[in-house]
Design a protein around this motif. Structure first.
Motif, PDB file in Angstrom:
ATOM      1  N   THR A 140      66.136  67.339  44.255  1.00 58.01           N
ATOM      2  CA  THR A 140      67.051  67.840  43.230  1.00 58.01           C
ATOM      3  C   THR A 140      66.947  67.014  41.958  1.00 58.01           C
ATOM      4  OG1 THR A 140      68.613  68.718  44.864  1.00 58.01           O
ATOM      5  CG2 THR A 140      69.477  68.243  42.668  1.00 58.01           C
ATOM      6  N   VAL A 141      66.948  65.699  42.100  1.00 56.53           N
ATOM      7  CA  VAL A 141      66.839  64.813  40.939  1.00 56.53           C
ATOM      8  C   VAL A 141      65.514  65.029  40.217  1.00 56.53           C
ATOM      9  CG1 VAL A 141      66.634  62.405  40.203  1.00 56.53           C
ATOM     10  CG2 VAL A 141      68.389  63.060  41.880  1.00 56.53           C
ATOM     11  N   ARG A 142      64.439  65.112  40.968  1.00 54.98           N
ATOM     12  CA  ARG A 142      63.124  65.288  40.339  1.00 54.98           C
ATOM     13  C   ARG A 142      63.022  66.637  39.625  1.00 54.98           C
ATOM     14  NH1 ARG A 142      61.551  62.126  44.876  1.00 54.98           N
ATOM     15  NH2 ARG A 142      61.501  63.973  46.221  1.00 54.98           N
ATOM     16  N   GLU A 143      63.619  67.675  40.188  1.00 50.70           N
ATOM     17  CA  GLU A 143      63.585  68.981  39.539  1.00 50.70           C
ATOM     18  C   GLU A 143      64.394  68.955  38.242  1.00 50.70           C
ATOM     19  OE1 GLU A 143      64.223  73.719  40.521  1.00 50.70           O
ATOM     20  OE2 GLU A 143      65.359  72.236  41.656  1.00 50.70           O
ATOM     21  N   ILE A 144      65.536  68.292  38.254  1.00 50.19           N
ATOM     22  CA  ILE A 144      66.360  68.206  37.047  1.00 50.19           C
ATOM     23  C   ILE A 144      65.590  67.535  35.923  1.00 50.19           C
ATOM     24  CG2 ILE A 144      68.411  67.131  36.028  1.00 50.19           C
ATOM     25  CD1 ILE A 144      69.750  67.428  38.806  1.00 50.19           C
ATOM     26  N   THR A 145      64.977  66.405  36.195  1.00 48.94           N
ATOM     27  CA  THR A 145      64.280  65.657  35.152  1.00 48.94           C
ATOM     28  C   THR A 145      62.984  66.350  34.727  1.00 48.94           C
ATOM     29  OG1 THR A 145      63.276  64.267  36.877  1.00 48.94           O
ATOM     30  CG2 THR A 145      65.277  63.442  35.832  1.00 48.94           C
ATOM     31  N   ALA A 146      62.338  67.052  35.652  1.00 51.44           N
ATOM     32  CA  ALA A 146      61.114  67.775  35.293  1.00 51.44           C
ATOM     33  C   ALA A 146      61.424  68.948  34.374  1.00 51.44           C
ATOM     34  CB  ALA A 146      60.403  68.260  36.549  1.00 51.44           C
ATOM     35  N   ALA A 147      62.530  69.640  34.636  1.00 57.83           N
ATOM     36  CA  ALA A 147      62.903  70.800  33.825  1.00 57.83           C
ATOM     37  C   ALA A 147      63.538  70.394  32.502  1.00 57.83           C
ATOM     38  CB  ALA A 147      63.866  71.696  34.600  1.00 57.83           C
ATOM     39  N   ASN A 148      64.038  69.160  32.436  1.00 60.67           N
ATOM     40  CA  ASN A 148      64.752  68.703  31.242  1.00 60.67           C
ATOM     41  C   ASN A 148      64.325  67.279  30.912  1.00 60.67           C
ATOM     42  OD1 ASN A 148      67.001  70.998  31.117  1.00 60.67           O
ATOM     43  ND2 ASN A 148      66.894  70.302  33.232  1.00 60.67           N
ATOM     44  N   PRO A 149      63.122  67.090  30.353  1.00 59.23           N
ATOM     45  CA  PRO A 149      62.622  65.744  30.054  1.00 59.23           C
ATOM     46  C   PRO A 149      63.583  64.975  29.151  1.00 59.23           C
ATOM     47  CG  PRO A 149      60.877  67.374  29.826  1.00 59.23           C
ATOM     48  CD  PRO A 149      62.151  68.140  30.000  1.00 59.23           C
ATOM     49  N   GLY A 150      63.768  63.709  29.474  1.00 61.59           N
ATOM     50  CA  GLY A 150      64.632  62.859  28.677  1.00 61.59           C
ATOM     51  C   GLY A 150      66.075  62.846  29.114  1.00 61.59           C
ATOM     52  N   TYR A 208      68.507  76.458  33.764  1.00 58.12           N
ATOM     53  CA  TYR A 208      69.544  77.073  32.932  1.00 58.12           C
ATOM     54  C   TYR A 208      70.251  76.071  32.019  1.00 58.12           C
ATOM     55  CZ  TYR A 208      69.214  81.256  35.866  1.00 58.12           C
ATOM     56  OH  TYR A 208      68.764  82.377  36.526  1.00 58.12           O
ATOM     57  N   LEU A 209      69.947  74.797  32.172  1.00 56.92           N
ATOM     58  CA  LEU A 209      70.705  73.769  31.455  1.00 56.92           C
ATOM     59  C   LEU A 209      70.636  73.910  29.932  1.00 56.92           C
ATOM     60  CD1 LEU A 209      70.448  70.291  33.206  1.00 56.92           C
ATOM     61  CD2 LEU A 209      72.446  71.707  32.773  1.00 56.92           C
ATOM     62  N   THR A 210      69.465  74.174  29.410  1.00 61.18           N
ATOM     63  CA  THR A 210      69.320  74.275  27.955  1.00 61.18           C
ATOM     64  C   THR A 210      70.251  75.341  27.388  1.00 61.18           C
ATOM     65  OG1 THR A 210      67.014  73.539  28.027  1.00 61.18           O
ATOM     66  CG2 THR A 210      67.727  74.745  26.072  1.00 61.18           C
ATOM     67  N   GLU A 211      70.273  76.498  28.023  1.00 61.31           N
ATOM     68  CA  GLU A 211      71.121  77.590  27.558  1.00 61.31           C
ATOM     69  C   GLU A 211      72.600  77.253  27.709  1.00 61.31           C
ATOM     70  OE1 GLU A 211      71.753  82.399  28.399  1.00 61.31           O
ATOM     71  OE2 GLU A 211      70.405  81.216  29.665  1.00 61.31           O
ATOM     72  N   VAL A 220      87.024  77.707  27.595  1.00 61.18           N
ATOM     73  CA  VAL A 220      86.114  77.847  28.729  1.00 61.18           C
ATOM     74  C   VAL A 220      85.316  79.138  28.587  1.00 61.18           C
ATOM     75  CG1 VAL A 220      85.916  78.019  31.235  1.00 61.18           C
ATOM     76  CG2 VAL A 220      87.704  76.587  30.214  1.00 61.18           C
ATOM     77  N   ALA A 221      84.021  79.057  28.863  1.00 60.00           N
ATOM     78  CA  ALA A 221      83.152  80.232  28.828  1.00 60.00           C
ATOM     79  C   ALA A 221      82.255  80.198  30.056  1.00 60.00           C
ATOM     80  CB  ALA A 221      82.312  80.244  27.552  1.00 60.00           C
ATOM     81  N   GLN A 222      81.470  81.253  30.245  1.00 63.61           N
ATOM     82  CA  GLN A 222      80.537  81.278  31.360  1.00 63.61           C
ATOM     83  C   GLN A 222      79.220  81.912  30.944  1.00 63.61           C
ATOM     84  OE1 GLN A 222      82.459  83.763  34.361  1.00 63.61           O
ATOM     85  NE2 GLN A 222      81.393  85.583  33.609  1.00 63.61           N
ATOM     86  N   LEU A 223      78.168  81.564  31.684  1.00 68.69           N
ATOM     87  CA  LEU A 223      76.854  82.178  31.524  1.00 68.69           C
ATOM     88  C   LEU A 223      76.343  82.547  32.911  1.00 68.69           C
ATOM     89  CD1 LEU A 223      75.063  79.912  28.878  1.00 68.69           C
ATOM     90  CD2 LEU A 223      75.832  82.272  28.572  1.00 68.69           C
TER      91      LEU A 223
END
Length: 258
Positions: free
Chosen positions: A24-34, A100-103, A195-198
């Protein structure tokens, strides 16, 4: 993900998730560098903390199990203490897709909290039935009315919050059952947060088993109604105070709160 905006901290509450937390940690950092990841090891008795550290995460070790609410409050206090502008909650079991984090973070331009909603997309394959589903529908209807906007998945553990909401959660995040979802939203809304949702897709657990049975579903429904009732009758601050933002202290060990 661009690093030119506010600093972002992903908080991953984890209890005995050694089989999935590293991936999970590796996927988070790979999808969102930095981006930075803090795993809050909630009193695990396995190698959760070790696996998280090996994957490159910061780790806050709690001496005993506090539940998701207690773990998240520790994470929010760490974020506030260290000046992060955005906080993200992602589960350790691999069900939340970090793509989905960027959005979701971008949506904070118009909101204080953005929920990754599992039921917001037409044809969404994620399905919950029976008493658990009834509870979710009831909670969503009531919270939508309070928030003044349509919310379909108020029990989702996939969320992003700006600094204002992080400050509120660092001081008032509830540790009771369902408090980390239902009650936390009531607190935020009554404190002036928008509060909003996506829509997001939910994936199967990467490892382990979720507890589910007809009896547990009925218990969930009963507890959900009680949790909502308590959240609605409790009194919460109408505003937040910038002057107290440095007061909260991180609990546990493994990270430096100073």
């Amino acid at each position: 993900m661009s690093t030119s905006g506010p600093r972002i901290l992903v908080i991953v509450p984890a209890w005995n998730e050694e089989e999935s937390v590293g991936a999970t940690v590796r996927e988070i950092t790979a999808a969102n560098p930095g981006i930075e990841v803090l795993v809050v090891d909630d009193g695990s008795v396995d190698r959760t903390a070790e696996r998280a550290e090996n994957a490159g995460a910061l780790v806050c070790r709690l001496p005993f199990n506090l539940g998701v609410g207690g773990a998240m409050r520790a994470g929010y206090r760490y974020a506030l203490r260290h000046g992060y502008g955005v906080t993200v909650q992602i589960d350790a079991d691999g069900q939340h897709d970090p793509a989905y984090l960027t959005e979701m973070v971008a949506a904070l331009d118009h909101s204080d909290i953005v929920i990754g909603a599992r039921f917001a997309r037409d044809g969404d394959p994620y399905r919950v039935r029976g008493p658990r589903r009834w509870a979710m529908v009831l909670l969503a209807a009531v919270l939508s009315r309070i928030a003044g906007t349509r919310l379909t998945d108020v029990t989702s553990g996939y969320r992003v919050a700006n600094r204002r909401a992080t400050m509120i959660f660092a001081m008032h995040y509830p540790a009771e059952y369902l408090g980390d979802t239902v009650e936390s939203l009531v607190i935020a809304i009554r404190s002036g947060c928008k509060v909003a949702q996506l829509p997001v897709d939910m994936r199967p657990r990467a490892a382990g088993q979720a507890s589910a049975s007809p009896v547990r579903a009925v218990i969930y429904l009963s507890r959900a109604v009680v949790a909502l009732g308590l959240a609605l009758v409790r009194r919460w601050p109408a505003t937040y105070d910038e002057g107290v933002e440095h007061q909260p202290q991180v609990v546990g060990a493994g990270v430096d709160a100073s």
